[in-house]
Design an enzyme around this catalytic site. Structure first.
Site, PDB file in Angstrom:
ATOM      1  N   ARG A 274     124.125  45.576  20.973  1.00  0.00           N
ATOM      2  CA  ARG A 274     124.017  46.825  21.701  1.00  0.00           C
ATOM      3  C   ARG A 274     125.282  47.101  22.513  1.00  0.00           C
ATOM      4  O   ARG A 274     125.751  48.233  22.579  1.00  0.00           O
ATOM      5  CB  ARG A 274     122.793  46.791  22.604  1.00  0.00           C
ATOM      6  CG  ARG A 274     122.492  48.123  23.236  1.00  0.00           C
ATOM      7  CD  ARG A 274     121.123  48.129  23.892  1.00  0.00           C
ATOM      8  NE  ARG A 274     121.045  49.213  24.857  1.00  0.00           N
ATOM      9  CZ  ARG A 274     120.894  50.476  24.528  1.00  0.00           C
ATOM     10  NH1 ARG A 274     120.777  50.796  23.255  1.00  0.00           N
ATOM     11  NH2 ARG A 274     120.852  51.409  25.441  1.00  0.00           N
ATOM     12  N   ALA A 275     125.813  46.049  23.115  1.00  0.00           N
ATOM     13  CA  ALA A 275     127.018  46.206  23.938  1.00  0.00           C
ATOM     14  C   ALA A 275     128.181  46.716  23.098  1.00  0.00           C
ATOM     15  O   ALA A 275     128.926  47.607  23.516  1.00  0.00           O
ATOM     16  CB  ALA A 275     127.374  44.876  24.583  1.00  0.00           C
TER      17      ALA A 275
END
Ligand code: ZN
Length: 683
Positions: A274-275
């Protein structure tokens, strides 16, 4: 008046984070952390005025886009080529104390059952569709509202269901939260939901501070004139946002830049992908904002600073921020050879090898453009599973929350490392409270298990079906029922009573006197209290700390949401000297009296950590005084637990006697929880 966004002084990171989301809502929202008095709310509220207006179906309360109306819209169906009107982008505020109905909307169960009509009143999620949903003090938001918010944000839709009657509508919004970390941290799931985070502080520079004051004076003296004075700036800012949005689909994230994104994310050890995705999106948005069609190293640097600090954090005691050296090193390592020009003049078409579809985010399929303020990332269902170490929030069983304590949140990496980490057992307040949602003591609540029913005093929000049928049954003949199907009247309806869990105020009274024993013993006691603090953080409790030693007691930490602050006080705690237990208990009594006025629904739990040996000046009955002070607390109905820290071979049992005077349970230090020998191995 709404303060003009362009007139906001300082807070460059925050303004940039908001603007990048305005350019590309797919970045996923902004969390702003900062102390009180930094005008962060003012700046957030100013954002709506510079967002492009949105096209809507006239009369639709759910903000449907005429170009692509929601097929499930409760106000629909709308014709494909229907009329269209334009309204400004909206900023909707969610108050932390809002009810569930206020957020998701309310379904009139009474009408549904007695008239067969599906009548739905839209909530704030509907109002925020295609706009901004702003939560001030987002860290104080109730657990069940957080869950509803996360569900809607992840799906881009709101679902409301009551007793089998359901309504749904589109709810894509830019989520912006502000918080003061001194009042407590945010749950990890919610933290991860925000694409970007920024820290704000009042400017240190005297000239900047003077400019803030000057503008504030000018705005207060002549609001209309001030607004007019900034109108040109606002217009050009709005135009720049619109231009960047138009450019966004053409921005290319080349292999080199993508390599730097993933290198930086790997260097900071973030969980899941996600990052990486958020950093890539933010970098693309920054390129568009800068008027470039190619993502450069600078875009990646800016994006990483905004997207990674909160993802790297593992527990509430870690310090915020991003290590610049690590960032530069990672960018440097992933930088291609100077012979490979990282920004070719043509600047296009190097996206033919996307490893995970990230590059496709830079294409119009992102959806960010068609939709006014745009689409919230709908694919995040998958994104979430990667980096979400925390248990689902508890309306229900605290045991589960304790069992699921994420290994990553254990205090082994804490700034204050206890000698050993306990998995604390749940201490709770007896009886049934009515406090705000949490995970400690039993309480009447909006969620949880059904324990009974009552006649509704207002609108029925949770129907107790069996009791409703039982109430209606005796009246069927007189109401002329002949065939199948019940004849229901409003007077039959029964509201379900639910029991969940509440958060409490856990006030620690810590004996810091010399009698508590050796250095190692003190370390064990601090370790136990720190574990209880971690536990309190996870259960959404407020915490406070009273200490006593020498001649007096001190309120070392007034009741607060910040477990971080409590841990810091604990680390610095001096020890030694005599044990004025009575003074400690009286200070606690007074603290709780004040808190009862401030926050009457929050029930306190007193945790007294001592060996029970009251000492002080000669010629005074210190033990007797301690017991009288304990009696005072018991008379006030304060729930308490004594943690017995007595060590040595000869046991006096004084802590146990103190516990009896308090009317509470006494536990030995070792009984507080099972010792987790190796937290890392458990992970
Ligand atoms: Zn509609």
């Amino acid at each position: 008046m709404v303060y003009p966004f362009s007139a906001v002084v300082g807070m460059d990171d925050m303004r940039l984070a908001l603007l990048l989301n305005a350019v590309s809502p797919a970045v996923g929202g902004v969390l702003v952390r900062g102390e009180k008095g930094t005008a962060k709310s003012t700046a957030v509220r100013a954002l709506a005025a510079v967002l492009p207006p949105v096209d809507v179906v006239p009369g639709c309360r759910f903000g449907c886009d005429p170009a692509a109306p929601d097929p499930a819209c409760p106000d629909g169906p709308h014709p494909a080529d229907g009329p269209s009107s334009q309204r400004p982008a909206r900023l909707v505020e969610l108050p932390v104390g809002a009810s569930e109905d206020r957020l998701v909307g309310s379904l009139d169960i009474e009408r549904a059952l007695t008239e067969g009509v599906k009548s739905f009143e839209p909530g704030l999620l509907a109002a925020a569709h295609r706009g901004v949903l702003y939560v001030d003090e987002v860290n104080l938001l109730h657990d069940h509202l957080v869950d509803l918010l996360l569900d809607a944000a992840a799906l881009g839709r709101a679902y409301v269901e009551r007793e089998g009657v359901s309504v749904q509508h589109a709810a894509r919004f830019l989520l912006v939260g502000t918080m003061n970390p001194e009042e407590g941290e945010l749950r990890p799931q919610l933290l991860d939901r925000f694409g970007l985070t920024v820290e704000v502080a009042a400017p240190r520079d005297a000239a900047l501070r003077a400019e803030v004051v000057r503008r504030r004076f000018a705005a207060d003296a002549d609001p209309a004139g001030f607004e007019a004075g900034w109108a040109d700036e606002e217009r050009s800012l709005a135009a720049r946002i619109a231009a960047a949005r138009a450019l966004l689909p053409r921005v290319v994230l080349g292999d080199a830049a993508l390599g730097q994104v993933t290198a930086v994310c790997a260097a900071f050890g973030v969980d899941g992908l996600r990052a990486d995705i958020v950093t890539a999106r933010a970098a693309i948005a920054h390129a568009a904002w800068s008027g470039r069609e190619q993502v450069t190293e600078d875009d990646v640097r800016v994006a990483a600073r905004l997207a990674l600090p909160h993802r790297r954090r593992r527990n509430p005691f870690d310090a915020p921020g991003l290590d610049e050296e690590t960032l530069e090193q990672a960018l440097d390592d992933a930088r291609p050879d100077p012979d490979d020009d990282p920004t070719p003049p043509e600047g296009r078409g190097r996206d033919d090898d996307p490893t995970d579809g990230t590059a496709s985010d830079s294409t119009p399929s992102d959806g960010a453009l068609r939709d006014g303020t745009g689409s919230f990332p709908d694919r995040s269902g998958a994104d979430r599973s990667g980096g979400d170490p925390s248990p689902p929030s508890g309306e229900g069983e605290g045991e589960q929350a304790a069992d699921d304590q994420p290994a990553g949140a254990a205090p082994e990496r804490a700034a204050v490392a206890p000698d050993a980490a306990f998995r604390a057992r749940r201490l709770e307040v007896p009886g049934i409270g009515a406090g705000v949602a949490g995970r400690r003591s039993r309480a009447r609540s909006e969620r949880g298990r059904v324990v009974g029913s009552t006649r509704p005093t207002g609108t029925v929000t949770r129907l107790h079906l069996v009791d409703t049928v039982v109430a209606a049954a005796p009246h069927q003949r007189e109401r002329g029922r002949t065939g199948p199907g019940l004849r229901l009247a409003r007077t039959d309806l029964r509201q379900a009573e639910l029991e969940g869990r509440e958060g409490n105020l856990v006030l620690f009274v810590l004996d810091a006197s010399g009698s508590m024993g050796s250095r190692t013993r003190v370390a064990a006691v601090k370790g136990a209290v720190l574990s209880l603090l971690t536990d309190a953080y996870q259960r959404r409790d407020k915490v406070g700390l009273v200490t006593f030693r020498g001649a007096d007691a001190e309120l070392a930490l007034p009741p607060t949401w910040s477990v971080e602050a409590a841990a810091a006080r604990l680390a610095d705690l001096p020890t030694g000297g005599r044990s004025p237990i009575a003074a400690g208990l009286l200070r606690a009594h007074e603290t709780l009296r004040v808190e009862r006025v401030r926050d009457p629904r929050r029930r306190p739990l007193l945790v007294v950590v001592t060996d029970g040996r009251a000492t002080g000046e000669r010629g005074t009955d210190h033990l007797g005084q301690a017991h009288r002070a304990a009696g005072l607390l018991q008379a006030a109905g304060t729930a308490s637990v004594v943690v017995d820290c007595e060590s040595g071979f000869v046991k006096l049992g004084l802590a146990h006697t103190l516990g009896m005077h308090l009317g509470g349970q006494t536990l030995r230090l070792e009984e507080l929880g099972e010792l987790v020998q190796n937290v890392k191995a458990a992970a």
